[in-house]
Write a protein that holds these residues in place. Structure first.
Motif, short mmCIF file in Angstrom:
data_model
loop_
_atom_site.label_atom_id
_atom_site.label_comp_id
_atom_site.label_asym_id
_atom_site.label_seq_id
_atom_site.Cartn_x
_atom_site.Cartn_y
_atom_site.Cartn_z
N TYR A 1 19.03 38.34 48.28
CA TYR A 1 19.43 38.83 49.60
C TYR A 1 18.86 40.23 49.85
CZ TYR A 1 23.02 35.15 49.32
OH TYR A 1 23.68 33.96 49.19
N GLY A 2 18.89 41.07 48.81
CA GLY A 2 18.39 42.43 48.96
C GLY A 2 16.90 42.47 49.23
N VAL A 3 16.13 41.67 48.51
CA VAL A 3 14.68 41.63 48.71
C VAL A 3 14.34 41.14 50.11
CG1 VAL A 3 12.55 40.48 47.99
CG2 VAL A 3 14.11 41.39 46.27
N ARG B 1 20.37 39.04 59.37
CA ARG B 1 21.54 38.31 58.87
C ARG B 1 21.65 38.39 57.34
NH1 ARG B 1 18.27 33.81 60.46
NH2 ARG B 1 17.84 32.32 58.79
N TYR B 2 20.52 38.51 56.64
CA TYR B 2 20.59 38.61 55.19
C TYR B 2 21.17 39.95 54.75
CZ TYR B 2 18.63 34.19 53.71
OH TYR B 2 18.45 32.86 53.44
N ARG B 3 21.13 40.91 55.62
CA ARG B 3 21.81 42.18 55.34
C ARG B 3 23.31 41.97 55.23
NH1 ARG B 3 23.05 46.04 59.65
NH2 ARG B 3 23.68 48.04 58.78
N TYR C 1 24.66 39.05 54.43
CA TYR C 1 24.85 38.26 53.21
C TYR C 1 24.98 39.17 51.99
CZ TYR C 1 23.11 34.18 55.87
OH TYR C 1 22.93 33.17 56.79
N ALA C 2 24.14 40.21 51.92
CA ALA C 2 24.16 41.11 50.77
C ALA C 2 25.49 41.87 50.69
CB ALA C 2 22.99 42.09 50.85
N GLY C 3 25.94 42.41 51.82
CA GLY C 3 27.19 43.17 51.83
C GLY C 3 28.39 42.31 51.48
N TRP C 4 28.46 41.11 52.05
CA TRP C 4 29.60 40.23 51.77
C TRP C 4 29.56 39.69 50.35
CZ3 TRP C 4 29.16 37.72 57.22
CH2 TRP C 4 29.98 38.43 58.11
N LEU D 1 31.56 33.75 53.35
CA LEU D 1 30.47 32.99 53.93
C LEU D 1 29.99 31.93 52.96
CD1 LEU D 1 27.13 35.00 53.87
CD2 LEU D 1 29.07 35.62 52.51
N ASP D 2 29.42 30.89 53.54
CA ASP D 2 28.77 29.83 52.79
C ASP D 2 27.32 29.79 53.26
OD1 ASP D 2 27.77 27.42 51.79
OD2 ASP D 2 29.73 26.44 51.85
N VAL D 3 26.45 30.48 52.53
CA VAL D 3 25.07 30.67 52.99
C VAL D 3 24.36 29.34 53.17
CG1 VAL D 3 22.83 31.68 52.39
CG2 VAL D 3 24.93 32.96 51.97
#
Length: 506
Positions: free
Chosen positions: A256-258, A297-299, A301-304, A351-353
């Motif tokens: 997610y970070g990358v 949106r992946y930002r 994902y990373a936080g959650w 979340l459910d990615v």
């Protein structure tokens, strides 16, 4: 064969152009948009990262009262550090809500709590007009979390006491209701025995500790006070096997970070508001939104992912798998036999990615995005809204208001009403095709996914850019691509409904 190369070339030109424009804007301004974003994100990253080991400490504290106080003090210190004097807003919210649940009849406490919290959260965003100064992002987020927590608490108290009063009317002796829901403390739901002396309305100390508990304070997940009490009073909580579930929630974080850093750097969403974006060929304007929304949106994902890891490590939301926990709610079914020993932490998943990324309609994507708050919106607003016809629109409006006062939120969320109608009509019209076999069903699901994410990306422009003039300019530059796509789906589906074969009734 050259078509994928043309797409790649178009995206490359978009990326080169966007970087040059954004950097030029930075050189002409005293505000560095990347530095601002990084500073805010670094604070979130530091707090969320520190919450993981602190969550483990919370889990191993043997005394429930000490555990509650530890969680509340840590959370309040975090609130002071990130909010400064603006922590005053959260104190007002907490104090006024306690007056409602303690001194106002259960018939009205939930209504007053809902009205006050939503009005006050709106006031904090325009408080600068009254000399209070503009609130920072962290203060706003804490207000968001407190709103759903405390309004949810008031509704639970209303439901419990109303149920208790009805039981007394029908049964002379009444039935002791010890929790916010009648079965919240049923050992068949929990796998362990809870104390029988906990009051329905929490004490001042427990209420403060619940409000400011550092787990979920800045990013969620939302959890009810019953879930909080289960974690605090659970016997032998230090023995909970939380290491492996925590690692599983943390494992995707590097990916997610990358993705966040790469796409955020090479395809910044701010570029969509520039004149240079408007000057691009139309196909490049459409294509650019795809990677820009991926990075955005992946930002989240990373936080959650970090927030969920902290919650799981603390033991909050740990229930037997047989009880089928639901995000926000907690356990949904009682066990019929002995617990297997397997724990399920779905009660604190946000979340459910996989479900989001493979969703073939907007409702599915929304349902698995910020799941605990989605449950809150469904249970406390959707199911209680008087008009069934306008329930979905009411939830979208409440979601937009909850997120902020910028009209971009409303443009984004209210546009989903159109996509929801279009998709419902589409799946109804294509039902006879899907029934022909799995191959047909897969093709239609792929078409649904393709359409869903194209208008998802373009409606999200409202969420990303916020200001109505900027949002409308961006949408005009794509000729309202997302809305047009939804309308096209609606028209095609309506025609198909008219022309589809009908079976004659005997």
């Amino acid at each position: 064969k050259t078509f994928p190369l043309k797409i790649f070339s178009a995206l490359t030109r978009c990326h080169t152009h966007s970087l040059s424009v954004v950097r030029a804007q930075q050189s002409c301004s005293n505000v560095n948009i990347f530095t601002m974003a990084d500073t805010k994100d670094m604070i979130y990253l530091a707090v969320l990262s520190a919450s993981i080991p602190l969550g483990h400490v919370l889990k191993v504290i043997p005394n429930p009262r000490v555990k509650q106080i530890f969680g509340g003090i840590v959370g309040f210190v975090i609130a002071i550090l990130v909010c400064g004097w603006q922590v005053f807003h959260s104190l007002v919210t907490v104090a006024v809500n306690y007056l409602f649940i303690r001194y106002v009849s259960e018939k009205y406490c939930h209504i007053l709590s809902f009205i006050f919290c939503f009005l006050y959260i709106g006031f904090t965003r325009v408080a600068f007009m009254f000399g209070f100064g503009e609130i920072n992002g962290h203060t706003n987020v804490i207000q968001l979390i407190l709103t759903v927590k405390l309004v949810g608490l008031a509704f639970d108290i209303h439901d419990c006491l109303t149920h208790q009063r009805r039981l007394k009317k029908t049964d002379g002796d009444g039935v002791a209701v010890r929790s916010l829901y009648r079965d919240d403390y049923d050992p068949a739901l929990l796998g362990f025995q809870m104390p029988t002396t906990l009051p329905t309305i929490p004490s001042v100390l427990e209420y403060l500790n619940f409000s400011y508990c550092f787990i979920g304070l800045l990013t969620g997940p939302f959890y009810r006070i019953s879930t909080y009490r289960h974690a605090m009073w659970r016997p032998n909580s230090a023995d909970l096997a939380t290491l492996w579930p925590s690692l599983l929630r943390l494992a995707p974080l590097p990916l997610y970070g990358v993705i966040t850093l790469t796409f955020g750097k090479y395809f910044p969403h701010q570029y969509i508001s520039s004149d240079a974006y408007a000057a691009l060929p139309y196909i490049q304007r459409i294509l650019y939104v795809i990677p820009a929304f991926i990075g955005y949106r992946y930002r989240y994902y990373a936080g959650w992912s970090l927030a969920e890891t902290a919650a799981v490590g603390s033991g909050i939301g740990a229930y037997p798998a047989e009880t089928q926990p639901v995000a926000g709610l907690g356990p949904s079914k009682p066990m019929t036999g002995e617990p297997s020993g397997k724990l399920d932490f779905s009660a604190v998943y946000n979340l459910d990615v996989y479900r989001i990324e493979t969703a073939h309609d907007m409702r599915t994507a929304i349902r698995h995005w910020n799941m605990s708050v989605q449950w809150w919106m469904t249970f406390y607003i959707y199911k209680r809204f008087p008009s069934k016809q306008f329930r979905f629109a009411a939830v979208m409006f409440a979601s937009a208001y909850w997120h902020g006062v910028h009209l971009g939120y409303y443009l984004c969320f209210m546009s989903t009403v159109l996509t929801s109608v279009a998709e419902s009509t589409w799946w109804k019209a294509t039902e006879f095709i899907r029934n022909k076999g799995p191959a047909y069903e897969k093709v239609l699901y792929f078409i649904g996914w393709l359409f869903c994410y194209r208008y998802f990306e373009h409606l999200a422009i409202g969420f990303m850019l916020l200001y109505p003039s900027v949002v409308f300019k961006a949408w005009q530059n794509t000729y309202f691509f997302g809305h047009t796509l939804a309308l096209l789906m609606l028209v095609v589906a309506t025609v198909m409904l008219k022309l589809r074969p009908r079976h004659k009734k005997e």
